[in-house]
Scaffold this active site. Sequence first.
Site, PDB file in Angstrom:
ATOM      1  N   CYS A   2       0.914  -1.273  -0.110  1.00 32.53           N
ATOM      2  CA  CYS A   2       0.091   0.135  -0.004  1.00 32.53           C
ATOM      3  C   CYS A   2       0.685   1.468  -0.349  1.00 32.53           C
ATOM      4  O   CYS A   2       2.021   1.239   0.649  1.00 32.53           O
ATOM      5  CB  CYS A   2      -1.062   0.003   1.113  1.00 32.53           C
ATOM      6  SG  CYS A   2      -2.039  -1.023   1.368  1.00 32.53           S
ATOM      7  N   ARG A  27       4.730  -0.691  -6.613  1.00 31.99           N
ATOM      8  CA  ARG A  27       4.744  -1.289  -5.276  1.00 31.99           C
ATOM      9  C   ARG A  27       3.576  -2.086  -5.660  1.00 31.99           C
ATOM     10  O   ARG A  27       3.456  -3.325  -4.314  1.00 31.99           O
ATOM     11  CB  ARG A  27       4.389  -0.728  -4.192  1.00 31.99           C
ATOM     12  CG  ARG A  27       6.256   0.288  -3.828  1.00 31.99           C
ATOM     13  CD  ARG A  27       5.801   1.302  -2.880  1.00 31.99           C
ATOM     14  NE  ARG A  27       7.203   1.755  -1.892  1.00 31.99           N
ATOM     15  CZ  ARG A  27       7.431   1.054  -1.389  1.00 31.99           C
ATOM     16  NH1 ARG A  27       6.783   0.012  -0.839  1.00 31.99           N
ATOM     17  NH2 ARG A  27       8.816   1.505  -0.981  1.00 31.99           N
ATOM     18  N   TRP A  74      -2.886  -2.855  -1.090  1.00 26.62           N
ATOM     19  CA  TRP A  74      -2.771  -3.858  -1.956  1.00 26.62           C
ATOM     20  C   TRP A  74      -3.766  -4.905  -0.677  1.00 26.62           C
ATOM     21  O   TRP A  74      -3.757  -4.959   0.581  1.00 26.62           O
ATOM     22  CB  TRP A  74      -1.496  -4.405  -1.924  1.00 26.62           C
ATOM     23  CG  TRP A  74      -0.572  -5.469  -2.316  1.00 26.62           C
ATOM     24  CD1 TRP A  74      -0.635  -5.976  -3.946  1.00 26.62           C
ATOM     25  CD2 TRP A  74      -0.703  -6.650  -1.560  1.00 26.62           C
ATOM     26  NE1 TRP A  74      -0.187  -6.891  -3.697  1.00 26.62           N
ATOM     27  CE2 TRP A  74      -0.321  -7.520  -2.748  1.00 26.62           C
ATOM     28  CE3 TRP A  74      -0.560  -6.850  -0.381  1.00 26.62           C
ATOM     29  CZ2 TRP A  74       0.370  -8.945  -2.494  1.00 26.62           C
ATOM     30  CZ3 TRP A  74      -0.152  -8.212  -0.229  1.00 26.62           C
ATOM     31  CH2 TRP A  74      -0.191  -9.360  -1.288  1.00 26.62           C
ATOM     32  N   ASN A 100      -1.096   1.783   6.214  1.00 27.72           N
ATOM     33  CA  ASN A 100      -1.213   0.872   5.476  1.00 27.72           C
ATOM     34  C   ASN A 100       0.280  -0.160   6.744  1.00 27.72           C
ATOM     35  O   ASN A 100       0.076   0.747   7.868  1.00 27.72           O
ATOM     36  CB  ASN A 100       0.928   1.405   5.354  1.00 27.72           C
ATOM     37  CG  ASN A 100       0.019   2.069   3.613  1.00 27.72           C
ATOM     38  OD1 ASN A 100      -0.195   1.997   3.613  1.00 27.72           O
ATOM     39  ND2 ASN A 100       1.628   2.704   3.215  1.00 27.72           N
ATOM     40  N   GLY A 101      -0.143  -1.374   7.104  1.00 24.88           N
ATOM     41  CA  GLY A 101      -0.288  -2.134   8.395  1.00 24.88           C
ATOM     42  C   GLY A 101      -1.534  -2.882   8.548  1.00 24.88           C
ATOM     43  O   GLY A 101      -2.285  -3.338   7.591  1.00 24.88           O
ATOM     44  N   GLU A 483      17.876 -17.822  -8.152  1.00 25.58           N
ATOM     45  CA  GLU A 483      17.179 -16.660  -8.835  1.00 25.58           C
ATOM     46  C   GLU A 483      16.256 -16.892 -10.280  1.00 25.58           C
ATOM     47  O   GLU A 483      16.064 -15.906 -10.685  1.00 25.58           O
ATOM     48  CB  GLU A 483      18.500 -15.736  -8.327  1.00 25.58           C
ATOM     49  CG  GLU A 483      18.292 -14.078  -9.285  1.00 25.58           C
ATOM     50  CD  GLU A 483      16.950 -13.927  -8.366  1.00 25.58           C
ATOM     51  OE1 GLU A 483      16.804 -14.100  -7.436  1.00 25.58           O
ATOM     52  OE2 GLU A 483      16.699 -12.745  -8.613  1.00 25.58           O
ATOM     53  N   LYS A 487      12.782 -14.650 -11.652  1.00 26.08           N
ATOM     54  CA  LYS A 487      12.370 -13.742 -12.075  1.00 26.08           C
ATOM     55  C   LYS A 487      11.935 -14.860 -12.939  1.00 26.08           C
ATOM     56  O   LYS A 487      10.644 -14.035 -13.374  1.00 26.08           O
ATOM     57  CB  LYS A 487      13.845 -13.844 -12.920  1.00 26.08           C
ATOM     58  CG  LYS A 487      14.948 -13.058 -12.373  1.00 26.08           C
ATOM     59  CD  LYS A 487      14.679 -11.926 -12.005  1.00 26.08           C
ATOM     60  CE  LYS A 487      13.504 -11.705 -10.798  1.00 26.08           C
ATOM     61  NZ  LYS A 487      14.744 -11.040  -9.334  1.00 26.08           N
ATOM     62  N   GLU A 490       7.893 -14.977 -12.126  1.00 22.62           N
ATOM     63  CA  GLU A 490       6.718 -14.065 -11.104  1.00 22.62           C
ATOM     64  C   GLU A 490       6.669 -12.859 -12.065  1.00 22.62           C
ATOM     65  O   GLU A 490       5.694 -12.139 -11.504  1.00 22.62           O
ATOM     66  CB  GLU A 490       8.211 -13.294 -10.202  1.00 22.62           C
ATOM     67  CG  GLU A 490       9.358 -12.567 -10.552  1.00 22.62           C
ATOM     68  CD  GLU A 490       9.666 -11.588  -9.568  1.00 22.62           C
ATOM     69  OE1 GLU A 490       9.434 -11.016  -8.563  1.00 22.62           O
ATOM     70  OE2 GLU A 490      11.228 -11.779  -9.832  1.00 22.62           O
ATOM     71  N   HIS A 506      17.052 -37.596  -6.606  1.00 23.67           N
ATOM     72  CA  HIS A 506      16.513 -38.276  -6.006  1.00 23.67           C
ATOM     73  C   HIS A 506      14.366 -37.399  -5.573  1.00 23.67           C
ATOM     74  O   HIS A 506      14.470 -38.169  -4.757  1.00 23.67           O
ATOM     75  CB  HIS A 506      16.652 -37.324  -4.097  1.00 23.67           C
ATOM     76  CG  HIS A 506      18.267 -37.661  -4.341  1.00 23.67           C
ATOM     77  ND1 HIS A 506      19.107 -38.709  -4.237  1.00 23.67           N
ATOM     78  CD2 HIS A 506      19.445 -37.327  -4.756  1.00 23.67           C
ATOM     79  CE1 HIS A 506      20.151 -38.495  -3.733  1.00 23.67           C
ATOM     80  NE2 HIS A 506      21.381 -38.177  -4.505  1.00 23.67           N
ATOM     81  N   LYS A 605       5.805  -4.919  -4.787  1.00 24.45           N
ATOM     82  CA  LYS A 605       7.841  -4.473  -4.797  1.00 24.45           C
ATOM     83  C   LYS A 605       7.873  -3.996  -3.320  1.00 24.45           C
ATOM     84  O   LYS A 605       9.110  -4.365  -2.716  1.00 24.45           O
ATOM     85  CB  LYS A 605       7.733  -2.944  -5.200  1.00 24.45           C
ATOM     86  CG  LYS A 605       9.392  -2.209  -4.888  1.00 24.45           C
ATOM     87  CD  LYS A 605       9.956  -3.616  -5.877  1.00 24.45           C
ATOM     88  CE  LYS A 605      11.711  -2.899  -6.655  1.00 24.45           C
ATOM     89  NZ  LYS A 605      11.750  -4.098  -6.835  1.00 24.45           N
TER      90      LYS A 605
HETATM   91  O1  M6R Z   1      12.931  -5.601  -0.627  1.00 23.74           O
HETATM   92  P1  M6R Z   1      13.219  -6.147  -0.454  1.00 23.74           P
HETATM   93  O2  M6R Z   1      14.617  -6.700  -1.030  1.00 23.74           O
HETATM   94  O3  M6R Z   1      13.323  -7.570   1.126  1.00 23.74           O
HETATM   95  O4  M6R Z   1      12.558  -7.394  -0.715  1.00 23.74           O
HETATM   96  C1  M6R Z   1      12.173  -9.509  -0.137  1.00 23.74           C
HETATM   97  C2  M6R Z   1      11.722  -9.869  -1.738  1.00 23.74           C
HETATM   98  O5  M6R Z   1       9.921  -9.221  -1.718  1.00 23.74           O
HETATM   99  C3  M6R Z   1      11.824  -9.178  -2.865  1.00 23.74           C
HETATM  100  O6  M6R Z   1      13.133  -9.904  -3.393  1.00 23.74           O
HETATM  101  C4  M6R Z   1      11.006 -10.236  -4.382  1.00 23.74           C
HETATM  102  O7  M6R Z   1      10.731 -11.923  -3.954  1.00 23.74           O
HETATM  103  C5  M6R Z   1      11.016 -10.207  -5.718  1.00 23.74           C
HETATM  104  N1  M6R Z   1       9.770  -9.490  -5.812  1.00 23.74           N
HETATM  105  C6  M6R Z   1      11.708 -10.499  -6.564  1.00 23.74           C
HETATM  106  O8  M6R Z   1      12.048 -10.582  -7.797  1.00 23.74           O
END
Ligand code: M6R
Length: 610
Positions: A2, A27, A74, A100-101, A483, A487, A490, A506, A605
């Site tokens: 948010c 975000r 959000w 927010n929260g 990673e 990528k 997501e 395994h 984000k």
């Molecule tokens: O802001 P942060 O690095 O703590 O965020 C951690 C994850 O939420 C962030 O890396 C998320 O996995 C991304 N969408 C990855 O691309």
Amino acid sequence: MCGIVGYVGTDHAKEKIIDGLKRLEYRGYDSAGIALPIDGKIQVRKAVGEIKNLEAKIASPDFDAPMGIGHTRWATHGEPTELNAHPHLNMEETIAIVHNGIIENYQEIREWLATEYGIVFKSETDSEVIAHLIGLFYDGDLLEAVNKAVAEMRGAYAVVAIAVDEPDKIVAVRKDAPLVAGIGKGFNFIASDIPAVLKYVQGNIYLIENNETVVLTKDDIVIYDENGNKVDREIYVVDWKADSADKADYDHFMLKEIHEQPAVISETLMSRLNPDDSIRLDDISLTKEDIDNFNKIYIVACGTAYHAGLVGKMVIEKMAHIPVEIDVASEFRYRDTFIDDKTLFIAISQSGETLDTLAALRDAKERGARILSVVNAVGSSIARESHDVFYTLAGPEVAVASTKAYTTQLICMYLIGLYMGSTRGTIDKDYYNYMLGELKALPEKVSRVLENEEFLKNLAARYYFKDNVFFIGRGLDSGVSYEGSLKLKEISYIHSFAIAAGELKHGTIALMDSESLVVALATQDRLYEKMVSNIVEVQARGARIIGMAKEGRTEIEKTSDEVIYIPQCADEVAPVLAVVPLQIFAYYVALERGCNIDKPKNLAKSVTVE
Ligand code: M6R
């Protein structure tokens, strides 16, 4: 997640609020709303979906005021609907809030307000209780009412409130959710995040701390601590350019950020090197004695930052000879860990606001660990609550999919490893110099990888329709596999799975057939032959293979359908080069599939809830 923007000045609050909300769009959000005091009433407009839907509803010149508050939501409690969107009002519609929260005891408060005061709720949110609480306590003084409301609430919050009877004042309060005040001339801002207000306030910010309350009028910002005493806060000057969050000539922020990597890697590295190539950590207070005292390191993070930690673990163990445990923050928080004053806790976070990472950090700090954070967002909560901060100089990262933050986090891991290793005497001068040479060569080598973009785009065009993609690797490559897989999934919504290659047989190999696509990373010289054996195993099950190896390792062509080459380099730094083609591949696959690349569905984000 948010976003909050509040403005108090002399004119056109709605324009500034909408502009600020747009700067927080990256975000992630699913609805938006705005409240303005107009002609003795608080008027609220809300819309589901993009901010442009809200803009359409507030276009009339009659809907304007010199102050107001706005929010992008959000969804957590309740569906993304107009009723659940913020701002929320009290019953009399004299108070409006954005939040927010999470209010943990909202059910309790809801029942109490309904039973005792006959309050009827319009939304399913936890946030609405805040508006009613403030309304209940309001007696002509918004600050007092907010303080009384907060005393009833448990949880994490940044709350911003306005009252129809005080149309020149905004009151805000924070606990475990970010809040900043932007200092203007003849106007002021309150916001959840710096980028929302940067453009208007020439980088002049007050960082609001936990349990502080702030009262904003157009000419003044007054901050109070939890005991109601005025706080004399220093102005925090942010030197990020407001326009650095523009896409320039790129179609997406993600692609722009991928291309920024040579520059930000160089900046992160060079800012830490003295002319004689010693590592400069003058703002970090770790002494030789401290470093010798550590007998254990925990690296804790989430998502991509966690994947940087996987590489960090191997690098620090190799260079500094200290056992390193790595954990995702949401798990670390709830398991029994062995922390004491001989523990170094490294939190990695791009945003510096990820709630799980922050909570894990607090827990470790309370139990005596020394906290070093690797953070991108200057002045963020994680940065502020750490003993020492190692900033990644990646600049603002806007795309939800993290790219340049990851590679700069890796640079920090190498520097921490080298620094600790040379301080502890576990690496010699030759190795140190060799590694520095390898690190310094990275920006140019990453640029060479980026020149392969067309090849990777064509590769994506050949495989974008796959339903299942596996990423495999050994040693440092296994960390990069995670990673690469994240990528792809997501932003393209393809199911992908990463696994250490040696672990395939395994269980996971049972899934391999002629429909499978396997991205096999074989950049580690030491493990190359073993990796080729793993590739042969999946090839025998009919899977298509995209192999990755260093230039010159052409034998891989015998066992792969396609090969991505990265420049020759030391095994240690190969992750920085290996991840870049995977980022580009994921980008073009998502483009082929018509996905919303910068703002993937269901993702935010900055994840500021548990
Ligand atoms: O802001 P942060 O690095 O703590 O965020 C951690 C994850 O939420 C962030 O890396 C998320 O996995 C991304 N969408 C990855 O691309």
